[in-house]
Enzyme design. Structure first.
Site, PDB file in Angstrom:
ATOM      1  N   THR A   5       0.801  -1.142  -0.047  1.00  0.00           N
ATOM      2  CA  THR A   5      -0.097   0.083  -0.125  1.00  0.00           C
ATOM      3  C   THR A   5       0.856   1.258  -0.064  1.00  0.00           C
ATOM      4  O   THR A   5       1.996   1.171   0.653  1.00  0.00           O
ATOM      5  CB  THR A   5      -0.898   0.113   1.338  1.00  0.00           C
TER       6      THR A   5
ATOM      7  N   ARG B 253     -14.593  -6.539  -0.658  1.00  0.00           N
ATOM      8  CA  ARG B 253     -14.040  -5.956   0.665  1.00  0.00           C
ATOM      9  C   ARG B 253     -13.280  -4.826   0.533  1.00  0.00           C
ATOM     10  O   ARG B 253     -12.538  -4.555  -0.242  1.00  0.00           O
ATOM     11  CB  ARG B 253     -13.106  -6.997   1.135  1.00  0.00           C
ATOM     12  N   VAL B 254     -13.509  -3.856   1.582  1.00  0.00           N
ATOM     13  CA  VAL B 254     -12.905  -2.621   1.655  1.00  0.00           C
ATOM     14  C   VAL B 254     -12.343  -2.476   2.938  1.00  0.00           C
ATOM     15  O   VAL B 254     -12.587  -2.743   3.948  1.00  0.00           O
ATOM     16  CB  VAL B 254     -14.113  -1.415   1.460  1.00  0.00           C
ATOM     17  N   GLY B 255     -11.156  -1.900   2.824  1.00  0.00           N
ATOM     18  CA  GLY B 255     -10.286  -2.094   4.014  1.00  0.00           C
ATOM     19  C   GLY B 255     -10.289  -0.385   4.569  1.00  0.00           C
ATOM     20  O   GLY B 255     -11.188   0.451   4.310  1.00  0.00           O
TER      21      GLY B 255
ATOM     22  N   THR C 217      -0.929   2.116   6.997  1.00  0.00           N
ATOM     23  CA  THR C 217      -0.883   1.105   6.067  1.00  0.00           C
ATOM     24  C   THR C 217      -0.798  -0.333   6.975  1.00  0.00           C
ATOM     25  O   THR C 217      -0.589  -0.229   8.194  1.00  0.00           O
ATOM     26  CB  THR C 217       0.457   0.615   5.260  1.00  0.00           C
ATOM     27  N   GLY C 218      -1.219  -1.545   6.490  1.00  0.00           N
ATOM     28  CA  GLY C 218      -1.377  -2.631   7.399  1.00  0.00           C
ATOM     29  C   GLY C 218      -2.614  -3.412   7.395  1.00  0.00           C
ATOM     30  O   GLY C 218      -3.417  -3.036   6.223  1.00  0.00           O
ATOM     31  N   HIS C 219      -3.067  -4.257   8.460  1.00  0.00           N
ATOM     32  CA  HIS C 219      -4.346  -4.915   8.433  1.00  0.00           C
ATOM     33  C   HIS C 219      -5.474  -3.738   8.564  1.00  0.00           C
ATOM     34  O   HIS C 219      -5.711  -3.643   9.593  1.00  0.00           O
ATOM     35  CB  HIS C 219      -4.189  -5.972   9.729  1.00  0.00           C
ATOM     36  N   GLY C 220      -6.208  -3.635   7.341  1.00  0.00           N
ATOM     37  CA  GLY C 220      -7.299  -2.600   7.478  1.00  0.00           C
ATOM     38  C   GLY C 220      -8.294  -2.830   8.483  1.00  0.00           C
ATOM     39  O   GLY C 220      -8.714  -1.655   9.142  1.00  0.00           O
TER      40      GLY C 220
END
Ligand code: ASP
Length: 298
Positions: free
Chosen positions: A168, A196-198, A219-222
């Site tokens: 990202t 899926r949307v983060g 950034t990272g696990h949404g």
């Protein structure tokens, strides 16, 4: 600027080894450096933080090594679905798009939403229709797919492992007038279900900018970042008196401690140097030092 936080892929390990010999080498390193230099050049010429952020993110979207624009991670259905957002700290204007399959530079579409629409977030087919309205040409979804992204998708599918697309991108900036801006763009988590949307297109989660607080890109696990509305939380901490560094560290500490999340943030406040903090094995990043030179780290 950041080029995503995540576990180190094999090519990144190789890149770090290669860097030990050639400090300027490595495509991710070169990518974040180029984007940071482009944004900084705009700021040096008196350009706006919004222009600097957009320019940096476009470069990262166009660079196939990052999980944004060309090179975006593939969904479980084998398509590229892109998310992006952009926010201006002086006016608090913001724009975002989610699940876009036919636009090369989603950050430019987010900018069009910010500047030319009374709304904040367009998704899917509606985002594509708005793109045509503002003159962004349609591109084939396959033109956003790189061979490397496809190979990673095949390998992940074989192992049935979801995960970060590793790359990202995002940028934050403060211009000569003291205005802040932040932007984020992503292909999302690899093998995400269609639709899926983060956090990346969600204002306050993946992106936030307020001149009175700070500019932040995550950034990272949404899903974990959304639980903490991390970008707004970190910006709020700066507004409450913390340095960008202290606010970023506390945000990432909470990401790990409260929701067991992995990721990173970049932060710049109304004064002082930026902070770039992560709890993942790596985060490609570049920033301008107080001496005015561009520094890079993976
Ligand atoms: N935050 C992005 C998402 O969850 C992914 C990432 O930063 O790697 O969509």
């Amino acid at each position: 600027v950041h080029g995503g936080a995540g576990a180190l892929a094999l090519h990144e390990v190789a890149e770090m080894a290669e860097q030990a010999q050639t400090p300027s080498g490595g495509p991710r390193r070169a990518g974040v450096q180029r984007a940071c230099e482009a944004g900084w050049a705009i700021l040096l010429q008196g350009g706006s933080a919004l222009d600097a952020v957009a320019a940096a993110v476009v470069i990262l979207e166009d660079d196939p090594v990052f999980n944004a624009g060309v090179g975006g991670a593939l969904t479980a259905a084998g398509e590229v679905e892109l998310d992006a957002s952009l926010m201006e700290g002086g006016s608090l204007r913001c724009g975002a798009v989610a699940g876009v399959k036919d636009v090369r530079n989603p950050i430019l579409l987010a900018r069009a939403v910010l500047e030319r629409s009374p709304h904040v977030l367009f998704a899917g087919a509606g985002a594509s229709a708005f793109a045509r309205e503002v003159g962004l040409p349609p591109v084939a979804n396959t033109s956003l797919m790189t061979r490397a992204a496809l190979a990673r998708w095949k390998a992940a599918r074989a192992e049935a492992t979801k995960g970060s697309g590793h790359g990202t991108v995002g940028a934050v900036a403060r211009d000569a007038r003291g205005h802040l801006a932040a932007g984020t763009s992503t292909g999302g988590m690899m093998l995400k279900p269609a639709g899926r949307v983060g956090d990346s297109p969600l204002i306050g989660c993946g992106t936030y900018a307020d001149d009175a607080l700070a500019a932040v890109s995550c950034t990272g696990h949404g899903e974990r970042i959304i639980q903490l509305t991390l970008a707004r939380a970190v910006a709020g901490a700066v507004g409450a008196g913390a340095s960008a560094q202290a606010a970023a560290e506390e945000g990432i500490r909470q990401l790990g401690a409260r929701v067991q999340g992995e990721g990173g943030v970049i932060v710049i406040g109304p004064s002082g140097p930026p902070a770039l903090v992560h709890n993942a094995p790596a985060m490609a990043r570049a920033w301008v030092t107080p001496e005015g030179s561009v520094a890079v780290a993976l």
